[in-house]
Design a protein around this motif. Structure first.
Motif, short mmCIF file in Angstrom:
data_model
loop_
_atom_site.label_atom_id
_atom_site.label_comp_id
_atom_site.label_asym_id
_atom_site.label_seq_id
_atom_site.Cartn_x
_atom_site.Cartn_y
_atom_site.Cartn_z
N LEU A 33 2.16 -1.35 -7.66
CA LEU A 33 1.18 -0.37 -7.20
C LEU A 33 1.01 0.73 -8.24
CD1 LEU A 33 2.18 0.10 -3.44
CD2 LEU A 33 -0.06 -0.63 -4.27
N ARG A 68 -6.99 2.86 1.76
CA ARG A 68 -5.91 3.56 2.46
C ARG A 68 -4.51 3.06 2.10
NH1 ARG A 68 -9.91 2.77 6.00
NH2 ARG A 68 -8.91 0.95 6.91
N ARG A 69 -4.43 2.17 1.12
CA ARG A 69 -3.11 1.69 0.70
C ARG A 69 -2.84 1.95 -0.78
NH1 ARG A 69 -1.68 -4.24 2.29
NH2 ARG A 69 0.17 -3.57 1.12
#
Length: 238
Positions: A33, A68-69
């Motif tokens: 991420l 939203r992640r």
């Protein structure tokens, strides 16, 4: 102008280049991420050029934006590799057809010379130079076809295949086969056999089914290297 005299476009490029460099160097690994706040703070920019750069990277296939992640660095699958091989083969074949009439004896001699130098670099273990010469060999037609979109897409796909992170753990027997295929393509050009050169380039050199065993071996080594890089990154944070 915006922050520190940069235009919005140059800020976006600054972010884009930074993220690609991080991926190339293995600091952003496939499957990880991206920390948006950390990236924004590190570069001293607002979220707007960061988001713009990420949209471009997603369009090019390097990342996936998950609402939203966050943002995930994309991984390569065999299905995706198969698809990219087919596209690259078609693009290179089209480029070769476009430039064929303009190829000179000097161009063909240069292709032969590049292939010889590639063999020398492979024997000496100079993989970075080998990969650079390999790109130059193929850019003989890609870079001269006059189709900027074709060239851009082909280069981006090759970056996805080999550069993020850069993998110089080559499979020597695959490279030997690849150079032999180069020789066949050049021989077709010497014989003024465009159809044969295009066939060999698209349906042999860039054919996933033909190259699959080598592809699997290459990416098995690549995945092993990524695992080591992930472990090293974890150890550094402990």
């Amino acid at each position: 102008m915006t922050q520190k005299g940069y235009s919005q476009k140059s800020l976006r490029k600054k972010v884009y280049d930074f993220i690609r460099e991080q991926m190339n160097d293995g600091k952003l690994l496939p499957g990880s991420l991206l920390n948006l706040q950390e990236t924004s703070s590190r570069l001293g920019i607002s979220m707007t050029p960061l988001r713009e750069a990420l949209v471009q990277l997603e369009t090019e296939g390097f990342v996936t934006i998950i609402p939203r992640r966050g943002v995930v660095i994309n991984t390569l699958t065999l299905t995706r590799i198969r698809q990219m091989y087919r596209v690259i083969g078609a693009l290179e074949a089209a480029a070769l057809e476009d430039v064929y009439q303009s190829l000179t004896e000097g161009d063909i001699e240069r292709l032969q010379d590049l292939n010889r130098k590639m063999r020398e670099d492979l024997e000496k273990g100079e993989m970075e130079e080998y990969m650079s010469l390999n790109r130059t060999f193929h850019n003989t037609w890609l870079g001269r076809c006059g189709n900027e979109e074709l060239f851009r897409i082909a280069q981006l796909m090759k970056d996805r295949l080999y550069e993020f992170p850069r993998n110089v753990d080559l499979v020597p027997e695959w490279e030997e086969v690849s150079m032999a295929e180069h020789e066949t393509i050049v021989e077709c050009l010497l014989q003024k056999d465009l159809e044969g050169a295009v066939y060999y380039l698209r349906d042999v050199h860039w054919c996933f089914n033909t190259q699959e065993a080598f592809v699997r071996k290459y990416y098995a080594k690549h995945l092993e290297r990524l695992d080591h890089m992930r472990k090293d990154a974890v150890e550094l944070t402990l």
